[in-house]
Design an enzyme around this catalytic site. Structure first.
Site, PDB file in Angstrom:
ATOM      1  N   GLU A 119       0.857  -1.192   0.000  1.00 31.88           N
ATOM      2  CA  GLU A 119       0.000   0.000   0.000  1.00 31.88           C
ATOM      3  C   GLU A 119       0.884   1.229   0.000  1.00 31.88           C
ATOM      4  OE1 GLU A 119      -3.115   0.061   2.941  1.00 31.88           O
ATOM      5  OE2 GLU A 119      -2.997   2.229   3.175  1.00 31.88           O
TER       6      GLU A 119
ATOM      7  N   GLU B  88      -2.762  11.371   3.255  1.00 34.61           N
ATOM      8  CA  GLU B  88      -3.813  11.197   4.245  1.00 34.61           C
ATOM      9  C   GLU B  88      -3.792  12.412   5.170  1.00 34.61           C
ATOM     10  OE1 GLU B  88      -4.614   6.862   5.654  1.00 34.61           O
ATOM     11  OE2 GLU B  88      -2.447   7.117   5.617  1.00 34.61           O
TER      12      GLU B  88
END
Length: 431
Positions: free
Chosen positions: A169, A174
């Protein structure tokens, strides 16, 4: 660094991936139907993009995105139910995708904790596009408020066979609402997932909040390293040496995800001060086979491909008036003198730069005769250009050509954009 989530993938997404057969078609940006521009190429080979151009209220392009559904919490105790609904994901008619988190009004929606409190959206390209290596970027304005968790990230296309985190990932961006000034970039893989992910945070200078404006979030990914940047400023690079002997799994195609979560183990739940609806606004997502970020903010070179004078009608040069680097300085024709005000860099990010700033259409106008100026690089379409094989220099936002005013060619003639006509005053050569 704040503890990250245990995992971010849902069962429904995994099923989508197992059944997906993806072919990544390599294409080039073109800028209109004109025959002399049909073979126009962007400064970098663009393999995939979505500019989110379409009528207000229309759904994201199903040929590019799959909208996930469900309220299982995604392993993080998130509170939202993801819906395939234009109430939660739709174009705004101004070239943006808007992902909206709302308080739920449908008593029939059930989440892992009972009746769902919130709805939102999560989109992925698992069925439509995957790529190994290259430059991945999006221009996004994040929401604000406690409990908000927007993200732009990628998962390996072998997720369905090897599972998470073995698939790998890459979190490009974020943000959690209680850190309005910070975004995080992180790697998750076998032995370094969840709270053990490898990453770093980037903080806006001066304490500014990311929710106040659009910002460009990107990674440059090669077989041996991944580099993160915000607005062209690199803030971390990771290589296999950073993993302490654990497996580097970033050696195969990944797909992209955009989502706005509400609540969860990392951001915590919304509180009384959190206002709804909240929106994550995405101006574009672009992927190229290779690319680069600037070295330091707006002074970067956009991943230079070539630097030199831009010559037009009468052998005159494109020039920054008065050699001023101030925002709003007019761009003109001038006798070629070799000064820095006439040295332009065509970047792999589509910009045309001089004196550390970008060639820009004033006010983002698309009208014939709109003036061209020098302006701080901000990632808008008014600063995206394509130099074609026909020697047009075309602005992507307006789909119009750089031209001299009134077909003039004298020293000091202002430059503008006009409908591409093939005229001599619209032809430019990078010397």
């Amino acid at each position: 660094m704040a503890a990250h989530r245990a995992r971010r993938w849902s069962l429904g997404g995994s099923v989508l991936l197992v059944s997906a057969a993806v072919t990544a078609a390599f294409t080039f940006i073109t800028t209109g139907p004109s025959a002399d521009r049909a073979d126009a190429a962007a400064p970098a080979a663009v393999t995939w993009s979505d500019e989110f151009d379409g009528p207000a209220g229309s759904a994201p392009d199903p040929a590019k995105w799959t909208l996930e559904t469900g309220g299982g919490g995604n392993g993080n105790h998130e509170l939202q139910y993801y819906r395939d609904s234009r109430d939660n994901a739709a174009l705004d008619g101004n070239g943006n995708l808007v992902i909206t988190a709302r308080k739920n009004t449908d008593p029939g929606l059930q989440c892992w904790y009972g009746a769902c409190q919130y709805t939102s959206a999560r989109l992925n390209t698992a069925k439509t596009f995957t790529q190994a290596y290259g430059h991945f970027e999006a221009r996004i304005k994040v929401p604000r408020g406690q409990g908000m968790w927007p993200a732009f990230w990628m998962l390996g296309n072998d997720l369905g066979s090897v599972g998470w985190p073995n698939s790998g990932e890459i979190d490009i961006m974020e943000n959690v609402g209680y850190e309005p000034n910070a975004v995080h970039g992180t790697l998750h893989g076998p032995g370094y997932s969840g709270g053990g992910g490898i990453g770093a945070a980037y903080n806006l200078p001066g304490g500014a909040a990311f929710a106040d404006a659009f910002h460009v979030f990107a990674v440059d990914w090669s077989p041996e390293k991944i580099t993160w940047s915000v607005d062209g400023t690199t803030y971390q690079t990771r290589t296999p040496a950073d993993l302490g002997g654990k497996k580097w799994v970033y050696d195969h195609p990944f797909f992209m995800i955009l989502n706005l979560a509400v609540g969860g183990d990392w951001p915590g739940s919304p509180n009384a001060d959190t206002q709804f609806p909240q929106t994550m606004t995405v101006d574009y997502v672009r992927v190229s086979a290779s690319g680069g970020t600037g070295n330091s903010g707006d002074g970067g070179n956009g991943g230079a491909t070539k630097t030199g004078a831009i010559k037009g009608v009468g052998g005159m040069c494109v020039d920054v008036a008065g050699a001023s680097a101030a925002d709003g300085t007019p761009i003109q024709l001038h006798d070629c003198t070799g000064v820095d005000a006439q040295k332009w860099t065509l970047g792999s990010d589509g910009t045309v730069r001089a004196l550390g700033k970008c060639l820009d259409v004033r006010g983002g106008s698309t009208a014939d005769g709109a003036a061209v100026q020098l302006y701080t690089c901000n990632g808008t379409k008014a600063q995206q250009w394509v130099h074609t094989s026909a020697r047009d220099l075309t602005n992507v936002g307006a789909d119009k050509c750089l031209a001299t005013k009134d077909n003039a060619s004298g020293d000091g003639t202002p430059l503008q954009i006009r409908t591409c006509s093939g005229a001599a005053n619209q032809k430019w050569t990078l010397a």
